[in-house]
Design an enzyme around this catalytic site. Structure first.
Site, PDB file in Angstrom:
ATOM      1  N   TRP A  52      42.967  32.046  27.597  1.00 21.96           N
ATOM      2  CA  TRP A  52      44.372  32.293  27.244  1.00 21.96           C
ATOM      3  C   TRP A  52      45.202  31.041  27.485  1.00 21.96           C
ATOM      4  CZ3 TRP A  52      46.044  36.094  24.291  1.00 21.96           C
ATOM      5  CH2 TRP A  52      45.234  37.225  24.154  1.00 21.96           C
ATOM      6  N   ASN A  69      39.213  39.586  28.976  1.00 19.74           N
ATOM      7  CA  ASN A  69      39.292  38.479  29.933  1.00 19.74           C
ATOM      8  C   ASN A  69      38.278  37.367  29.659  1.00 19.74           C
ATOM      9  OD1 ASN A  69      36.856  39.488  30.834  1.00 19.74           O
ATOM     10  ND2 ASN A  69      37.700  40.457  32.659  1.00 19.74           N
ATOM     11  N   ASP A 102      46.527  32.121  32.426  1.00 22.94           N
ATOM     12  CA  ASP A 102      45.598  31.019  32.630  1.00 22.94           C
ATOM     13  C   ASP A 102      46.368  29.725  32.838  1.00 22.94           C
ATOM     14  OD1 ASP A 102      43.465  32.679  32.424  1.00 22.94           O
ATOM     15  OD2 ASP A 102      42.951  32.152  30.363  1.00 22.94           O
ATOM     16  N   TRP A 146      47.039  37.989  28.937  1.00 22.48           N
ATOM     17  CA  TRP A 146      46.562  39.360  28.779  1.00 22.48           C
ATOM     18  C   TRP A 146      46.951  40.160  30.002  1.00 22.48           C
ATOM     19  CZ3 TRP A 146      42.455  41.083  31.957  1.00 22.48           C
ATOM     20  CH2 TRP A 146      41.878  40.065  32.740  1.00 22.48           C
ATOM     21  N   THR A 196      43.022  31.045  36.833  1.00 25.27           N
ATOM     22  CA  THR A 196      43.864  32.175  36.450  1.00 25.27           C
ATOM     23  C   THR A 196      44.719  32.640  37.628  1.00 25.27           C
ATOM     24  OG1 THR A 196      42.159  32.890  34.895  1.00 25.27           O
ATOM     25  CG2 THR A 196      43.835  34.510  35.472  1.00 25.27           C
ATOM     26  N   VAL A 231      38.528  35.657  26.719  1.00 28.63           N
ATOM     27  CA  VAL A 231      39.308  34.721  25.904  1.00 28.63           C
ATOM     28  C   VAL A 231      39.954  33.682  26.808  1.00 28.63           C
ATOM     29  CG1 VAL A 231      41.343  34.504  24.421  1.00 28.63           C
ATOM     30  CG2 VAL A 231      39.801  36.467  24.152  1.00 28.63           C
ATOM     31  N   ASP A 280      38.435  37.714  35.209  1.00 29.33           N
ATOM     32  CA  ASP A 280      37.146  37.080  34.994  1.00 29.33           C
ATOM     33  C   ASP A 280      37.428  35.589  34.857  1.00 29.33           C
ATOM     34  OD1 ASP A 280      34.937  35.812  33.721  1.00 29.33           O
ATOM     35  OD2 ASP A 280      34.190  37.784  33.184  1.00 29.33           O
ATOM     36  N   TYR A 321      40.535  25.506  29.812  1.00 25.61           N
ATOM     37  CA  TYR A 321      40.765  26.463  30.899  1.00 25.61           C
ATOM     38  C   TYR A 321      40.556  25.832  32.281  1.00 25.61           C
ATOM     39  CZ  TYR A 321      39.948  30.389  34.065  1.00 25.61           C
ATOM     40  OH  TYR A 321      39.989  31.262  35.128  1.00 25.61           O
TER      41      TYR A 321
END
Lengths: 383, 191, 383, 191
Positions: free
Chosen positions: D167, D163, D135, D116, D179, D165, D91, D176
C-alpha cells in the site's frame, strides 16, 4: 619475527617428511585446472527440478528430485517478481520492478527474458506507466496466453488494468482496463478472465494485436462477504478449480471464450464438519497428471487462519468429487506443488524447509533447507 | 602494486588463453618467491577427511544439502563446505552452493579473469598448491555457504593477497556473487 | 455458513457482556489517532547512539546506550557503502554503488547526502568513472579532510586513485593517482596519506581546488612480507596508531603535512610471549577521550587467524606504552568502538550480537541483537 | 473496487487534512456496514496482557530488544511484538522496530495516504476498533519484526481488505518498508 623463523624451521621439517608421503601415495601432484568456466543447464530440465520463488525477492532453480539437493541456479528478483517458464521457446520471463537508487529514485517495471540454458539475459521489455501490481508473488499476477505468444501483467495503482505483452516480438501491445476486478487467468484461445469485486468473473477476448475483441461477465457467484474464493487455483483438463475460505471448491471451465462457472461442491463432508477443516496456506492447491486435486487443509480453522500453515493435504478425484486420501505432513506447510511426472513428488514449503513427499503414499522422501526464508513461496516444477 | 597486478593479470589472461601452464607456474614461482606471505604450514582447519563420505542416503528429514565429493581421493573433501582444503583462503560464498562448482561459476554469472592468489596444503598428498580464487560476478548473492578462511590473506595494501576486495574486473557487472578455487600448480619450492 | 451464523450469535452475546465491562473500566473508547506522522531525530544525537554499518549492505542508527535498545533509523546501502558523519553540517554522507538492474546493468557510484534529523535525501553527488573500490566496508575507503569540507574516496580498478569531492558545493573536484598504494587517511590541514606496497607511506597535500599541492613519501617502514600493518587505526591526539599482524603498534603523526613515522613498540610483553597473543578481528582497535588505546587481542594466534574474533580487549596508555588493563569478553568479538563520553561504553560486535561494556571496568551492560548479520561490521558512535 | 477505493482514499486524504474525525468514522461505518468481512470475534492471539510489563532491567545478556509499552492501560501490549492487539491484521514488518512507532513511520520514509482497513478487539476495554494499516515507503526493509496476522484479511479481489498488497500509493517511492496501525474509531455497531 621469532615466530616466523620458527615456522620456516618446522616447514622444512615438514617438507622432508611430506616428500616421503608424496612418493608413497600420490607420485604426481594434481594437475593445473581448466580455464574459467561458467555452468550451463540442459535444454530440457529434469522433471525433478523446480523453480522456487521466494516471495518475489529471489528465484532459485533447485534439484528437489535427488538427494544431492543441489541449487542449479538463481535469478535475481527485487519486488513481487513472478516467473513464467516457456515450453515453446528456450526462455524464462521474470516480471520485476526496480528503483534507480535501490528503494528510491526512478521506478522501472520490466520483463527480463532469460535463456533457459545459460540464465543469461537475452532481452528486456520495459513495462510503461510504473503500474505493475506490487503484491506478494502469487498466481494471477502474470500469465501466458495465445499459446505463450503473449504475457499478461496485472496492474494495480489502485486502479486495475492488464498490460498485454508480445513475447515473440518482445514489445508491449497495450493495456486493458478492468475496473473493480483483480488478477489474470488465461481463458479461451487468446484472452483472460479476472475476478471482480461484484462477485462476478469478467472474461476478455483479445485479437492478435492484443486489443479487446470481446467481453463477457458471469453472474455473481463469488460471495465476498460470506465465503470468498481464494485466488489460488489448480487446472485439471482445462477446468480451473478455486477453493473458498470455508471449504467449497468452485470449478470454472476456461477452455473456450464461453467461460462457464460450474456448480461448486464441498471439500469437507458432513462427517468431518466437526473438525472445522478449511483450506489454508499460500499456494494452497495443486493437481497432477492423473487429474487428482491436492488441497492444503487445516483443522480447527477460524477467522484469520486462512493463510496459516496447514497440517494435512487432502486428495480428491474431481470427477467423482470424492476425497481419496488424507496425507499428514511431517510439519505444517504453506505452499504445495507437484512435479510433472506419472508418479509425482509432492513439494511442500514448510517454514524454512521444502519437504518432498511421494505423492502416491505421502511418505517423506527428503527435506531441503530454505535458508533465511520467512515470507511466502511460489513453487513452479519444471515441465 | 601495479607490477604485481600486471603479473597476476597477465598470468590469468594467458591462462584463459590456454598457453603453457609451466610458464605460468614459473612466473608465479618467481612472484611467490618474493612473497613469503605464503604459508608453508599445514592448514589446520582444512582437515577435509571427515567432510568427505557420501556413503548411504542422508536423513530424509535432515534439511541439509547432501554431502558432495570431488570423487578424487587425491582431492578430498566437500566442495560445498568451508573446510574443503583448497578453500583455505576464501572469504566469501562458495559457487558450488549456487549452481556452480569448485572451479566453475553459476549459470548467468561471469568469471573475473583478474583475481587473487592463495596457497593451500592438500591433506591427501601433503603438497602446497597455488590456488587462484576467481570471483563470479553479476549474479545473485545472498550468503549461502559463506566462508571466512584467511590462510595467507594480507591487508589490502597488498591487494593480490587480499580476500575482502571484490575481484570483479574485466567483466560486465562488478557485483559479487561467489568465489571458485582453481589449482594453478604446486608451490615452486616444493617441486 | 452455519459457522457464520454461530459467530453472529456469540458476537451479540459478547457485545452485551462487553458493554458492562466498558462501563466499568474504561467508560470512553480510545480516541482516533493523529494524522500520518514520520519520526525525526534530534539535531545532536545522544552519545549513546551509534551507526552500525553491516559490511556496507545496510546502515543502522541504534540506541546502544539505553535498555530500550531501539533502532532509531536506517539508511539503505548496497555495495561496500561507507558513511561519514559531519559535526560541521547537519548532514550524513554515504558513498555507495548501485546497478540499474540490481546486480547488473549500468553501474552508478554516488554519495548520498542525508539530513541528520529527517534521514531525507538532501542531495546526491555522482562519482565519475565507476571506479570506487568495492571492498568490504572498512576504515580508509573514505575520509573527510579540510575540516570536513572535502570527502576523499579510494578507487581500485585494480589501479589505485583517490577522488576528491567538495561536500560544501556538492561536486567532484578531481582525481589523484596513487599507483601501488591503498586507502586514504587524513593528514595535514588538507590532504591525505596512503599505505604503499613498497612499505612506505605516501602523503599528498591538496590545494583548495582539490589539486595536488605537494607530495612526500616516507622511508619503507611497513614490512609487508614479514609483519604488515593492519589497515585499521586509532587516532589519539592527532597521532594515528596502526597495529601489525604480529602485535607491534606503529604510531604515525599526521597532524601536519610533514607526516612523521614514529618508533613502533610491542603490544605483547616478553612475559606474555608464550601465549601467542596477537591483534585480530575487523575493526580491531579504538581510542577514548582519556587517550587510552583499546585493542582486540587473540590468544594462540597463528597464520590465518588475524580476522578471527578475539577473546580479550587490552587497554594501553600510549604515552607510557604500558598495558593498563585486560578486559575479558563474554563472547569473542570482531569489531570494537568507544562512545564519545568521559566514561565511555565499549561496543563489541560479536557474531549476531552487539555487546555493550562499561569501558572502565569491562562489565557487560547490555547485549543487542544483530539479526541476520554474518559478515563484518564498522561501528561509528555518535559525536 | 473503484467505489471502495474512492472512499478509502478520500477518507484518508481528508484524515490527513485534519477534518472532522466523526465524519470519517461515519463514512467508515457506512462502508463497514456493507463489508461484513470485518470480524466481531475477540482476537484470540492478540492477548497483549503478558507482553506488557517493563518492570525491572532486562537480562544484560539477553540480546532481546527490551519490552516496550504504550504506557496506557487501555492500550495494553508491546508495539514491537506481533501480538500487540491492534496488529491483528498486519502482514508485514512493524515500524516500531525500524525507528518509527505504532502510529509513525521511521525517519526517511513516507507514509502512504491510501491504505487498507482492519478491525481489532482491544482486550482492555473489549471494544472492536477500526484500524487503518498504513505502509511506510521508500526506506530499508529487511524482515525485522515481521508479522503475519490475518484477522479480517480477504483475498485481493477486495484489495482494501488485503494485506499482501504493497500500500504505497501517492508517495514518491512505492517500495515497502514497514506498516503502522492507526486507530480510526470504534466499529460503528458497538457505539
Amino acid at each position: 619475527m621469532n615466530k616466523a623463523i620458527g615456522c620456516a624451521a618446522c616447514a622444512s621439517l615438514l617438507a622432508g617428511f611430506s616428500t616421503f608421503v608424496m612418493g608413497a601415495d600420490f607420485p604426481n601432484p594434481l594437475p593445473p585446472e581448466a580455464i574459467p568456466r561458467v555452468e550451463t543447464l540442459p535444454a530440457k530440465y529434469p522433471t525433478g527440478w523446480a523453480f522456487l520463488n521466494y516471495a518475489g525477492d529471489r528465484i532459485e532453480l533447485r534439484n528437489v528430485g535427488s538427494d544431492s539437493r543441489e541449487v542449479k541456479g538463481q535469478l535475481q528478483a527485487h519486488d513481487s517478481a513472478t516467473i513464467l517458464i516457456s515450453d515453446q521457446r528456450p526462455e524464462l520471463y521474470v516480471a520485476d520492478t526496480v528503483w534507480s537508487r535501490g528503494t528510491r529514485g526512478t521506478r522501472t517495471d520490466f520483463i527480463t527474458i532469460y535463456d533457459k540454458q545459460t540464465f543469461n539475459v537475452v532481452d528486456e521489455i520495459v513495462l510503461p506507466g510504473t503500474k505493475r501490481a506490487l503484491i506478494t508473488a502469487m498466481e494471477g499476477l502474470t500469465t501466458f496466453t495465445d499459446e505463450q505468444r503473449m504475457e499478461l501483467v496485472f496492474n494495480f495503482t489502485p486502479a486495475s488494468s492488464v498490460t498485454v505483452v508480445d513475447l515473440v516480438n518482445r514489445k508491449v501491445l497495450g493495456d486493458v482496463e478492468i475496473p473493480g476486478c483483480s488478477l489474470v487467468y488465461p481463458s479461451g484461445k487468446r484472452g483472460f478472465s479476472t475476478l471482480c469485486q461484484s462477485g462476478t468473473l469478467l472474461s476478455i477476448r483479445l485479437d492478435e494485436k492484443g486489443a479487446v475483441a470481446g467481453r463477457s461477465e458471469s453472474k455473481a457467484f463469488n460471495p465476498l462477504d460470506t465465503d470468498p474464493l481464494f485466488t489460488a487455483s489448480a487446472l485439471i483438463g482445462g477446468i480451473r478449480y478455486f477453493p473458498s475460505l470455508h471449504g467449497r471448491i468452485q470449478p470454472i471451465d476456461m477452455r473456450t471464450e464461453d467461460v462457464k462457472v460450474l456448480p461448486d461442491w464441498p471439500l469437507v463432508s458432513a462427517a468431518d464438519a466437526s473438525g472445522n477443516w478449511r483450506p489454508s496456506g499460500w499456494q494452497i492447491l495443486a493437481s497432477d497428471e492423473q487429474k487428482l486435486l491436492y488441497v492444503l487443509m487445516q483443522a480447527d480453522a477460524h477467522e484469520g487462519t486462512h493463510k496459516d500453515p496447514a497440517n494435512e493435504v487432502w486428495v480428491y478425484n474431481v470427477a467423482s468429487k470424492a476425497r481419496l486420501k488424507r496425507l499428514r505432513l511431517v510439519r505444517p506447510g504453506s505452499s504445495i506443488s507437484l512435479t510433472h511426472t506419472a508418479d509425482p513428488l509432492l513439494l511442500v514449503q514448510a517454514g524454512e524447509r521444502l519437504d518432498v513427499y511421494q505423492a502416491s503414499d505421502g511418505s517423506l522422501v527428503r527435506s531441503l533447507d530454505l535458508p533465511g526464508f520467512h515470507t511466502r513461496m511460489q513453487i513452479d516444477p519444471a515441465r | 602494486m601495479a607490477q604485481f597486478d600486471l603479473i597476476t593479470e597477465k598470468m590469468l589472461r594467458s591462462m584463459a588463453g590456454r598457453t603453457s601452464r609451466r610458464s605460468i607456474i614459473g612466473m608465479l614461482g618467481s612472484m611467490l618467491a618474493g612473497a613469503s606471505s605464503l604459508p608453508l604450514l599445514p592448514v589446520g582447519h582444512a582437515n577435509a577427511a571427515e567432510a568427505k563420505s557420501t556413503d548411504g542416503p542422508p536423513d530424509p528429514n535432515s534439511g541439509e544439502t547432501a554431502p558432495q565429493s570431488t570423487g578424487n581421493p587425491q582431492d578430498p573433501g566437500d566442495p560445498t563446505k568451508c573446510d574443503y582444503w583448497r578453500y583455505c583462503a576464501i572469504d566469501g560464498s562458495l559457487c558450488a552452493c549456487y549452481g556452480g562448482t569448485k572451479t566453475s561459476c553459476p549459470p548467468g554469472t561471469e568469471m573475473s579473469p583478474i583475481t587473487w592468489i592463495g596457497t593451500c596444503r592438500n591433506p591427501a598428498d601433503s603438497r602446497n598448491y597455488i590456488v587462484s580464487y576467481n570471483d563470479c560476478c553479476g549474479g545473485l548473492p545472498w550468503g549461502r555457504c559463506a566462508c571466512q578462511n584467511n590462510q595467507g590473506d594480507r591487508p589490502v595494501v597488498r591487494p593480490q593477497n587480499n580476500n575482502e576486495v571484490t575481484w570483479c574486473f574485466g567483466v560486465q557487472s562488478q557485483s559479487y556473487t561467489c568465489t571458485v578455487s582453481i589449482i594453478l600448480g604446486v608451490a615452486i619450492d616444493q617441486k
